[in-house]
Design a protein around this motif. Structure first.
Motif, PDB file in Angstrom:
ATOM      1  N   ASN A   9       0.865  -1.174   0.000  1.00  0.00           N
ATOM      2  CA  ASN A   9       0.000   0.000   0.000  1.00  0.00           C
ATOM      3  C   ASN A   9       0.904   1.226   0.000  1.00  0.00           C
ATOM      4  OD1 ASN A   9      -1.898   1.957   0.346  1.00  0.00           O
ATOM      5  ND2 ASN A   9      -2.785   1.097   2.208  1.00  0.00           N
ATOM      6  N   ILE A  10       0.786   2.062  -1.028  1.00  0.00           N
ATOM      7  CA  ILE A  10       1.696   3.207  -1.119  1.00  0.00           C
ATOM      8  C   ILE A  10       1.444   4.233  -0.027  1.00  0.00           C
ATOM      9  CG2 ILE A  10       2.099   2.899  -3.578  1.00  0.00           C
ATOM     10  CD1 ILE A  10       0.355   5.353  -4.044  1.00  0.00           C
ATOM     11  N   ALA A  11       0.275   4.195   0.568  1.00  0.00           N
ATOM     12  CA  ALA A  11      -0.003   5.120   1.669  1.00  0.00           C
ATOM     13  C   ALA A  11       0.863   4.797   2.888  1.00  0.00           C
ATOM     14  CB  ALA A  11      -1.477   5.073   2.043  1.00  0.00           C
ATOM     15  N   ASP A  12       1.406   3.565   2.965  1.00  0.00           N
ATOM     16  CA  ASP A  12       2.260   3.163   4.080  1.00  0.00           C
ATOM     17  C   ASP A  12       3.712   3.585   3.881  1.00  0.00           C
ATOM     18  OD1 ASP A  12       0.021   1.975   5.177  1.00  0.00           O
ATOM     19  OD2 ASP A  12       0.521  -0.037   4.432  1.00  0.00           O
ATOM     20  N   LEU A  13       4.073   4.063   2.689  1.00  0.00           N
ATOM     21  CA  LEU A  13       5.453   4.449   2.410  1.00  0.00           C
ATOM     22  C   LEU A  13       5.719   5.876   2.878  1.00  0.00           C
ATOM     23  CD1 LEU A  13       5.770   3.073  -1.244  1.00  0.00           C
ATOM     24  CD2 LEU A  13       6.499   1.951   0.855  1.00  0.00           C
ATOM     25  N   ASP A  14       6.978   6.143   3.225  1.00  0.00           N
ATOM     26  CA  ASP A  14       7.323   7.513   3.594  1.00  0.00           C
ATOM     27  C   ASP A  14       7.599   8.326   2.314  1.00  0.00           C
ATOM     28  OD1 ASP A  14      10.036   7.178   2.770  1.00  0.00           O
ATOM     29  OD2 ASP A  14      10.601   6.467   4.757  1.00  0.00           O
ATOM     30  N   ILE A  15       7.837   9.609   2.471  1.00  0.00           N
ATOM     31  CA  ILE A  15       7.961  10.508   1.313  1.00  0.00           C
ATOM     32  C   ILE A  15       9.153  10.145   0.436  1.00  0.00           C
ATOM     33  CG2 ILE A  15       8.384  12.904   0.624  1.00  0.00           C
ATOM     34  CD1 ILE A  15       6.557  13.751   2.913  1.00  0.00           C
ATOM     35  N   GLN A  16      10.274   9.762   1.040  1.00  0.00           N
ATOM     36  CA  GLN A  16      11.453   9.381   0.243  1.00  0.00           C
ATOM     37  C   GLN A  16      11.159   8.143  -0.604  1.00  0.00           C
ATOM     38  OE1 GLN A  16      14.506   9.036   3.240  1.00  0.00           O
ATOM     39  NE2 GLN A  16      15.376  11.042   2.677  1.00  0.00           N
ATOM     40  N   GLN A  17      10.492   7.165  -0.018  1.00  0.00           N
ATOM     41  CA  GLN A  17      10.140   5.947  -0.760  1.00  0.00           C
ATOM     42  C   GLN A  17       9.152   6.285  -1.882  1.00  0.00           C
ATOM     43  OE1 GLN A  17       8.821   3.824   2.730  1.00  0.00           O
ATOM     44  NE2 GLN A  17      10.587   2.416   2.648  1.00  0.00           N
ATOM     45  N   LEU A  18       8.198   7.161  -1.575  1.00  0.00           N
ATOM     46  CA  LEU A  18       7.240   7.580  -2.590  1.00  0.00           C
ATOM     47  C   LEU A  18       7.942   8.296  -3.741  1.00  0.00           C
ATOM     48  CD1 LEU A  18       4.296   8.868  -0.377  1.00  0.00           C
ATOM     49  CD2 LEU A  18       4.306   6.816  -1.800  1.00  0.00           C
ATOM     50  N   ALA A  19       8.926   9.123  -3.419  1.00  0.00           N
ATOM     51  CA  ALA A  19       9.683   9.837  -4.454  1.00  0.00           C
ATOM     52  C   ALA A  19      10.427   8.854  -5.357  1.00  0.00           C
ATOM     53  CB  ALA A  19      10.643  10.822  -3.815  1.00  0.00           C
ATOM     54  N   GLU A  20      10.971   7.791  -4.755  1.00  0.00           N
ATOM     55  CA  GLU A  20      11.681   6.774  -5.542  1.00  0.00           C
ATOM     56  C   GLU A  20      10.709   6.020  -6.456  1.00  0.00           C
ATOM     57  OE1 GLU A  20      14.666   4.525  -7.168  1.00  0.00           O
ATOM     58  OE2 GLU A  20      14.827   6.352  -5.965  1.00  0.00           O
ATOM     59  N   VAL A  21       9.553   5.659  -5.925  1.00  0.00           N
ATOM     60  CA  VAL A  21       8.540   4.975  -6.741  1.00  0.00           C
ATOM     61  C   VAL A  21       8.091   5.892  -7.880  1.00  0.00           C
ATOM     62  CG1 VAL A  21       6.197   4.020  -6.736  1.00  0.00           C
ATOM     63  CG2 VAL A  21       7.767   3.469  -4.874  1.00  0.00           C
ATOM     64  N   ARG A  22       7.913   7.167  -7.576  1.00  0.00           N
ATOM     65  CA  ARG A  22       7.514   8.134  -8.607  1.00  0.00           C
ATOM     66  C   ARG A  22       8.573   8.213  -9.705  1.00  0.00           C
ATOM     67  NH1 ARG A  22       6.465  14.654  -7.844  1.00  0.00           N
ATOM     68  NH2 ARG A  22       6.113  15.065 -10.042  1.00  0.00           N
TER      69      ARG A  22
END
Length: 157
Positions: A9-22
């Motif tokens: 669930n991407i809502a469980d990721l922190d901002i740095q992880q989200l930036a990497e996925v993006r």
């Protein structure tokens, strides 16, 4: 043994992880978009081949034409047998076909690419939706982080 991909669930990721996925999603989207453009270009070339084959007619026998030797080198030649054309079937192989066979061959290539373009277009659209969703989640998390310190400073007089 093949491992099945894990769903996170991407809502469980922190901002740095989200930036990497993006970043990964945008790279994939860029690659897919480039592939789409290349397929469109190939489709256009095959459509041009269909048009060119239709221009070869018996009344043009003996007409001087430019014969491509490479992408940028053409030499003059005479059209001696308008019933047959030479078709590039790939990897340096050429086949003598009737005009109708060549037209059908190139038309089938156009149709094949069209179907690939449709599925690729759907994939690009889904990837774009994923990127947009991810951006929304990132914006929400950033908004929550900026509100948290402000609320903490208000509660500590």
């Amino acid at each position: 043994m093949a491992s099945t991909p894990q769903q996170i669930n991407i809502a469980d990721l922190d901002i740095q992880q989200l930036a990497e996925v993006r970043r990964q999603l945008e790279e994939e989207l860029n690659h897919l978009t480039n592939s789409f453009a290349q397929l469109k270009q190939a489709q256009s070339k095959f459509k041009q081949c269909v048009d060119n084959v239709q221009e070869v007619k018996p009344k043009n026998t003996g007409t001087t034409i430019l014969v491509p030797l490479t992408n940028s080198l053409y030499v003059p030649g005479k059209l001696s047998d308008p019933e047959y054309v030479i078709v590039d079937v790939g990897t340096g192989y050429y086949v003598k076909k009737t005009r109708d066979e060549a037209r059908k061959y190139y038309s089938s290539k156009v149709e094949y690419i069209r179907s690939n373009l449709e599925s690729l277009s759907e994939t690009i659209q889904k990837k774009q939706e994923n990127v947009n969703y991810l951006i929304n989640v990132m914006q929400t998390k950033i908004g929550e982080q900026t509100q948290s310190p402000a609320q903490a400073s208000k509660s500590n007089p």
